[in-house]
Write a protein that holds these residues in place. Structure first.
Motif, PDB file in Angstrom:
ATOM      1  N   GLN A 194       0.825  -1.214   0.000  1.00 46.93           N
ATOM      2  CA  GLN A 194       0.000   0.000   0.000  1.00 46.93           C
ATOM      3  C   GLN A 194       0.861   1.265   0.000  1.00 46.93           C
ATOM      4  N   PHE A 195       2.055   1.162   0.577  1.00 43.27           N
ATOM      5  CA  PHE A 195       2.944   2.324   0.643  1.00 43.27           C
ATOM      6  C   PHE A 195       4.014   2.290  -0.449  1.00 43.27           C
ATOM      7  N   SER A 196       3.762   1.528  -1.499  1.00 45.42           N
ATOM      8  CA  SER A 196       4.717   1.386  -2.597  1.00 45.42           C
ATOM      9  C   SER A 196       4.209   2.085  -3.845  1.00 45.42           C
ATOM     10  N   ARG A 197       5.107   2.168  -4.808  1.00 44.54           N
ATOM     11  CA  ARG A 197       4.778   2.588  -6.169  1.00 44.54           C
ATOM     12  C   ARG A 197       5.600   1.707  -7.098  1.00 44.54           C
ATOM     13  N   PRO A 198       5.350   1.717  -8.392  1.00 37.88           N
ATOM     14  CA  PRO A 198       6.166   0.900  -9.289  1.00 37.88           C
ATOM     15  C   PRO A 198       7.654   1.186  -9.102  1.00 37.88           C
ATOM     16  N   GLY A 199       8.429   0.125  -8.903  1.00 38.62           N
ATOM     17  CA  GLY A 199       9.862   0.267  -8.692  1.00 38.62           C
ATOM     18  C   GLY A 199      10.288   0.238  -7.246  1.00 38.62           C
ATOM     19  N   THR A 200       9.345   0.326  -6.303  1.00 40.66           N
ATOM     20  CA  THR A 200       9.708   0.251  -4.887  1.00 40.66           C
ATOM     21  C   THR A 200      10.365  -1.100  -4.591  1.00 40.66           C
ATOM     22  N   VAL A 201      11.464  -1.061  -3.845  1.00 40.54           N
ATOM     23  CA  VAL A 201      12.174  -2.271  -3.429  1.00 40.54           C
ATOM     24  C   VAL A 201      11.691  -2.657  -2.036  1.00 40.54           C
ATOM     25  N   ILE A 202      11.343  -3.926  -1.861  1.00 39.56           N
ATOM     26  CA  ILE A 202      10.911  -4.444  -0.561  1.00 39.56           C
ATOM     27  C   ILE A 202      11.848  -5.572  -0.143  1.00 39.56           C
ATOM     28  N   ILE A 203      12.421  -5.428   1.061  1.00 41.53           N
ATOM     29  CA  ILE A 203      13.340  -6.434   1.605  1.00 41.53           C
ATOM     30  C   ILE A 203      12.737  -7.001   2.880  1.00 41.53           C
ATOM     31  N   GLY A 204      12.757  -8.324   3.026  1.00 40.52           N
ATOM     32  CA  GLY A 204      12.334  -8.977   4.262  1.00 40.52           C
ATOM     33  C   GLY A 204      13.499  -9.755   4.848  1.00 40.52           C
TER      34      GLY A 204
END
Length: 223
Positions: A155-165
């Motif tokens: 929900q807090f992303s846009r195209p290209g946002t990187v998400i690391i877990g």
């Protein structure tokens, strides 16, 4: 030499060769230990890994879910431009107090918004506030809530946002479908959501070292 000892020695070798000695970061880890925080900080090599990912992304806005003592936060903040910002969420007020002092010590406190309280509640509040999307999101909090954190991250992303877990291998326990450990169950559900979610393309990397056998999920939000 046993396997774990080898991992530790290789981590030490990498740190000595590729990560310059940093008295501030050493003080941060010492402050965390003296305050009795759990030893869940990323390793120096993992901290620099995050720093390099932020630089490669050219991120200006970062969301971190799980601050602890702020060691990983500082690594990422150091990769930001002068007008960048990290919003970092921490449940425990005593941990947040230690982190705030560490941010001031590292002279990155002007780049960091530290929000205290339940992360899911904070994320909901941020949504109501109309907080803008982030370029880079690092999920490193309580593992049973990983699926919820991923849904909020999207929900807090846009195209290209990187998400690391972080911590997504759990000593290999993620392949145990009968595990009753809520951390393993949460991470397995996290993988299920990633597998089914068309908005993100992801993979996972296994890691070994001073933090044992674990790993990262790396994803990018699709256009």
């Amino acid at each position: 030499m046993n396997q774990t000892t080898t991992w530790d020695k290789v981590d030490q070798y990498i740190t000595e060769r590729l990560i310059p000695q940093d008295s501030v970061l050493e003080e941060v880890l010492s402050a965390n230990q003296q305050a009795g925080l759990p030893p869940f900080d990323v390793s120096p090599s993992q901290g620099k890994f995050l720093n390099l990912l932020v630089q490669m992304k050219g991120a200006r806005r970062i969301l971190e879910i799980g601050t602890l003592g702020g060691y990983s936060t500082i690594w990422m903040a150091r990769a930001l431009p002068s007008d960048g910002q990290i919003v970092t969420l921490e449940l425990d007020p005593s941990h947040a107090q230690v982190a705030g002092a560490n941010f001031a010590l590292a002279q990155v406190d002007d780049l960091i918004e530290l929000r205290i309280g339940d992360a899911l509640g904070q994320l909901s509040q941020m949504k109501q506030e109309g907080v803008e999307p982030f370029d880079f999101i690092f999920i490193d909090a309580d593992k049973p809530n990983n699926p919820n954190y991923l849904q909020w991250a999207l929900q807090f992303s846009r195209p290209g946002t990187v998400i690391i877990g972080d911590n997504v291998i759990r000593e290999g326990e993620i392949i145990n479908k009968n595990s009753k450990d809520p951390r393993v169950v949460g991470v397995r559900e996290f993988y299920d959501l990633l597998a089914e979610e068309p908005r993100i393309s992801a993979t996972a990397i296994q890691t070994v070292g001073s933090k044992g056998y674990d790993g990262f999920v790396l994803g990018i939000v699709n256009s």
